[in-house]
Design a protein around this motif. Sequence first.
Motif, PDB file in Angstrom:
ATOM      1  N   LYS A  43      34.687  28.133  -0.299  1.00 11.64           N
ATOM      2  CA  LYS A  43      33.349  28.513   0.151  1.00 11.64           C
ATOM      3  C   LYS A  43      32.811  27.550   1.215  1.00 11.64           C
ATOM      4  O   LYS A  43      33.228  26.394   1.295  1.00 11.64           O
ATOM      5  CB  LYS A  43      32.385  28.558  -1.040  1.00 11.64           C
ATOM      6  N   VAL A  45      29.509  25.604   2.133  1.00 15.03           N
ATOM      7  CA  VAL A  45      28.282  25.139   1.467  1.00 15.03           C
ATOM      8  C   VAL A  45      27.441  24.348   2.469  1.00 15.03           C
ATOM      9  O   VAL A  45      27.957  23.473   3.173  1.00 15.03           O
ATOM     10  CB  VAL A  45      28.608  24.259   0.246  1.00 15.03           C
ATOM     11  N   PHE A 134      26.758  29.258   0.104  1.00 22.97           N
ATOM     12  CA  PHE A 134      25.827  28.665  -0.859  1.00 22.97           C
ATOM     13  C   PHE A 134      25.001  27.606  -0.139  1.00 22.97           C
ATOM     14  O   PHE A 134      25.468  26.983   0.815  1.00 22.97           O
ATOM     15  CB  PHE A 134      26.556  28.024  -2.048  1.00 22.97           C
ATOM     16  N   ALA A 168      24.179  27.973 -10.811  1.00 21.50           N
ATOM     17  CA  ALA A 168      24.419  26.745 -10.056  1.00 21.50           C
ATOM     18  C   ALA A 168      23.281  25.749 -10.254  1.00 21.50           C
ATOM     19  O   ALA A 168      23.515  24.545 -10.424  1.00 21.50           O
ATOM     20  CB  ALA A 168      24.585  27.079  -8.578  1.00 21.50           C
ATOM     21  N   LEU A 227      31.151  25.626  -7.800  1.00 21.73           N
ATOM     22  CA  LEU A 227      31.529  26.493  -6.681  1.00 21.73           C
ATOM     23  C   LEU A 227      33.012  26.385  -6.340  1.00 21.73           C
ATOM     24  O   LEU A 227      33.480  27.089  -5.447  1.00 21.73           O
ATOM     25  CB  LEU A 227      30.700  26.126  -5.452  1.00 21.73           C
TER      26      LEU A 227
END
Length: 314
Positions: A43, A45, A134, A168, A227
Amino acid sequence: MSDLFKVGDLSVEAGKKVQGFLKVYNSDIEMPITLIHGTKPGKTVVITGGTHGGEYPGIEAAIRLAGQLSPQEISGKVAIVHPVNVRAFLAKMQYLGPDDGKNLNRMYPGKATGTVSERIAYTITTELFSQADFYMDLHGGDIHEALIPFVLYSKAGSEEVARVSEEAASALGVKYVVGSVSTTGTFGCAATMGVPGFLGEIGQCGLWSEEEVIQYMKGVKNVLKYLKVLPGEVEDLCPVVVLPKMIGLNAEQTGCWYPSVKIGDLVVKGQKLGEIRDYFANVLGEYFASQDATVLYVISSLAITVGDPIVAIG
């Protein structure tokens, strides 16, 4: 994984880290930023500290994380801005920016041709939210604000965005996890773009301690584990209480603020939260809890003006 991680004029290939500055659109302002491109896919971030210039634990935590996180341990990409609101930071200002007197955290998604705060928001939105999976915005009690650590997650997006955001947020290591439907703040704007995330609050009254910075860093790393951007199991850092919403009260008078409650107090519906008096000690207004709740923050300054936040309950 040969693609470049590019933000503004900076770019970095897989397995590398680069530090530099992200130019705010249509201005001479630059934000210090670190890009970390991991050796494995994952991911993207985005982490920001210093949306407000006087909220130091989040700023220091972001600076240290930018130095400590290594591409060799990262799966995916991490962008850290530290701090976002450089001029407010240097001016030691609470909430507002020195150029336009606006609260950056109410300016999202921003405007490319707007005021300085609007242009900063626009830059973050277009350069970072646009490619994020995210988002974490690290705040704390500003120069005039006492608070108990809590984290706001967004309900402004889809059910899936809200679910991931809450899970999260619960890994950040603070007791109170609070829902929010705001869309003009950082994490709310990101949620409307399909990016889950949260706004953390650790520290108070424009101060910072080593313990608070370490708490923030440990929490952020725990979220990165959730994550799967960092390796390792997610830790249960503390018991979590999920609160459906936060109710903030703003001053309706200008004068002197006298709170009747402290952060962390449990209050009942109708309980007095505080009052505003004039300079002759005459009561101008009283403020009461609209429901049973926990006191999340209380403004600690004696001075108060119309429209200022004074207290928030969850």
